[in-house]
Design a protein around this motif. Structure first.
Motif, PDB file in Angstrom:
ATOM      1  N   PRO A  62       0.752  -1.487   0.069  1.00  0.00           N
ATOM      2  CA  PRO A  62       0.025   0.024   0.038  1.00  0.00           C
ATOM      3  C   PRO A  62       0.829   1.170   0.092  1.00  0.00           C
ATOM      4  N   LYS A  63       2.262   1.436   0.766  1.00  0.00           N
ATOM      5  CA  LYS A  63       2.865   2.372   0.781  1.00  0.00           C
ATOM      6  C   LYS A  63       3.616   2.727  -0.577  1.00  0.00           C
ATOM      7  N   ASN A  64       3.900   1.606  -1.291  1.00  0.00           N
ATOM      8  CA  ASN A  64       4.722   1.739  -2.424  1.00  0.00           C
ATOM      9  C   ASN A  64       3.700   2.197  -3.424  1.00  0.00           C
ATOM     10  N   MET A  65       2.359   1.787  -3.379  1.00  0.00           N
ATOM     11  CA  MET A  65       1.166   2.079  -4.260  1.00  0.00           C
ATOM     12  C   MET A  65       1.099   3.475  -4.375  1.00  0.00           C
ATOM     13  N   GLN A  66       0.979   3.863  -2.995  1.00  0.00           N
ATOM     14  CA  GLN A  66       0.758   5.571  -2.720  1.00  0.00           C
ATOM     15  C   GLN A  66       2.018   6.489  -3.424  1.00  0.00           C
ATOM     16  N   TYR A  68       3.670   5.486  -6.005  1.00  0.00           N
ATOM     17  CA  TYR A  68       3.636   5.441  -7.264  1.00  0.00           C
ATOM     18  C   TYR A  68       2.132   6.452  -7.861  1.00  0.00           C
ATOM     19  N   GLN A  69       1.293   6.194  -7.275  1.00  0.00           N
ATOM     20  CA  GLN A  69       0.144   7.031  -7.314  1.00  0.00           C
ATOM     21  C   GLN A  69       0.499   8.494  -7.256  1.00  0.00           C
ATOM     22  N   HIS A  70       1.478   8.940  -6.406  1.00  0.00           N
ATOM     23  CA  HIS A  70       1.753  10.468  -6.215  1.00  0.00           C
ATOM     24  C   HIS A  70       2.608  10.760  -7.405  1.00  0.00           C
ATOM     25  N   TRP A  71       3.828   9.749  -7.839  1.00  0.00           N
ATOM     26  CA  TRP A  71       4.391  10.028  -8.884  1.00  0.00           C
ATOM     27  C   TRP A  71       3.657  10.370 -10.233  1.00  0.00           C
ATOM     28  N   LYS A  72       2.514   9.681 -10.552  1.00  0.00           N
ATOM     29  CA  LYS A  72       1.657   9.744 -11.566  1.00  0.00           C
ATOM     30  C   LYS A  72       0.854  11.050 -11.483  1.00  0.00           C
ATOM     31  N   GLU A  73       0.663  11.526 -10.434  1.00  0.00           N
ATOM     32  CA  GLU A  73      -0.213  12.871 -10.294  1.00  0.00           C
ATOM     33  C   GLU A  73       1.019  13.937 -10.610  1.00  0.00           C
ATOM     34  N   CYS A  74       2.038  13.678 -10.053  1.00  0.00           N
ATOM     35  CA  CYS A  74       3.120  14.934 -10.156  1.00  0.00           C
ATOM     36  C   CYS A  74       3.687  14.843 -11.436  1.00  0.00           C
ATOM     37  N   LYS A  75       3.703  13.610 -12.355  1.00  0.00           N
ATOM     38  CA  LYS A  75       3.998  13.560 -13.581  1.00  0.00           C
ATOM     39  C   LYS A  75       3.042  14.264 -14.574  1.00  0.00           C
ATOM     40  N   ALA A  76       1.995  14.073 -13.965  1.00  0.00           N
ATOM     41  CA  ALA A  76       0.766  14.655 -14.969  1.00  0.00           C
ATOM     42  C   ALA A  76       0.637  15.901 -15.111  1.00  0.00           C
ATOM     43  N   VAL A  77       0.920  16.814 -14.172  1.00  0.00           N
ATOM     44  CA  VAL A  77       0.936  17.981 -13.924  1.00  0.00           C
ATOM     45  C   VAL A  77       2.387  18.710 -14.060  1.00  0.00           C
ATOM     46  N   GLY A  78       3.331  17.881 -14.343  1.00  0.00           N
ATOM     47  CA  GLY A  78       4.917  18.491 -14.376  1.00  0.00           C
ATOM     48  C   GLY A  78       5.369  19.182 -13.183  1.00  0.00           C
ATOM     49  N   GLN A  79       4.911  18.703 -11.951  1.00  0.00           N
ATOM     50  CA  GLN A  79       5.370  19.488 -10.805  1.00  0.00           C
ATOM     51  C   GLN A  79       5.625  18.418  -9.785  1.00  0.00           C
ATOM     52  N   PHE A  80       6.746  18.356  -9.312  1.00  0.00           N
ATOM     53  CA  PHE A  80       7.078  17.693  -7.983  1.00  0.00           C
ATOM     54  C   PHE A  80       7.441  18.392  -6.910  1.00  0.00           C
ATOM     55  N   PRO A  81       7.262  17.955  -5.781  1.00  0.00           N
ATOM     56  CA  PRO A  81       7.611  18.903  -4.255  1.00  0.00           C
ATOM     57  C   PRO A  81       9.003  18.644  -4.237  1.00  0.00           C
ATOM     58  N   ASP A  82       9.693  19.861  -3.802  1.00  0.00           N
ATOM     59  CA  ASP A  82      11.215  19.933  -3.539  1.00  0.00           C
ATOM     60  C   ASP A  82      11.599  19.036  -1.978  1.00  0.00           C
ATOM     61  N   ASP A  83      11.555  17.704  -2.277  1.00  0.00           N
ATOM     62  CA  ASP A  83      11.611  17.075  -1.139  1.00  0.00           C
ATOM     63  C   ASP A  83      12.377  15.626  -1.399  1.00  0.00           C
ATOM     64  N   ARG A  88      14.063  10.558  -4.530  1.00  0.00           N
ATOM     65  CA  ARG A  88      14.577   9.472  -4.520  1.00  0.00           C
ATOM     66  C   ARG A  88      13.590   8.311  -5.194  1.00  0.00           C
ATOM     67  N   ASN A  89      12.124   8.553  -4.741  1.00  0.00           N
ATOM     68  CA  ASN A  89      11.091   7.619  -5.244  1.00  0.00           C
ATOM     69  C   ASN A  89      11.009   8.024  -6.619  1.00  0.00           C
ATOM     70  N   ALA A  90      10.810   9.132  -7.187  1.00  0.00           N
ATOM     71  CA  ALA A  90      10.445   9.612  -8.415  1.00  0.00           C
ATOM     72  C   ALA A  90      11.675   9.032  -9.424  1.00  0.00           C
ATOM     73  N   ALA A  91      12.775   8.923  -9.057  1.00  0.00           N
ATOM     74  CA  ALA A  91      13.799   8.370  -9.814  1.00  0.00           C
ATOM     75  C   ALA A  91      13.825   6.790  -9.794  1.00  0.00           C
TER      76      ALA A  91
END
Length: 118
Positions: A62-66, A68-83, A88-91
């Protein structure tokens, strides 16, 4: 990403009904699914399902699915938090995503070379 025909398949449903392994959809006639007979075991019972078995699934936690879902949302809008954790997860997720695309291209070339494309 590597096995889209089974990725969202419900294991319990697959144990009960026959699926078309090429399309990933349950086989049906006149709106009725074909029930699986004991002589036609599900792919997981033959050792051939990339998801593993219902008793021992190979799925994201469930944690990894969360993540992955966050990555898809950030990728869709082209904006990732500076964290740092998000970076690391996004890479890692991007690397797997790229590998998936490469594998699909290789599979497509293989189909084209064998003349099995429609």
């Amino acid at each position: 990403m590597f096995h889209p025909t089974v990725a969202y398949r419900n294991c319990e449903h697959c144990l009960k009904y026959i699926y078309d392994e090429k399309t990933g959809k349950p086989r049906e006639r006149h709106g009725e699914y074909f029930e699986r007979l004991p002589t036609v075991p599900a792919p997981c019972r033959r050792g051939g399902c990339p998801k593993g078995t219902p008793e021992n699934p190979k799925v994201l936690s469930p944690k990894n699915m969360q993540a992955y879902q966050h990555w898809k949302e950030c990728k869709a809008v082209g904006q990732f938090p500076d964290d740092e954790i998000v970076k690391r997860n996004a890479a890692m997720i991007q690397e797997i995503h790229d590998q998936s695309k490469e594998l699909k291209q290789i599979q497509m070339l293989g189909l084209m070379m064998t003349g099995k494309m429609i």
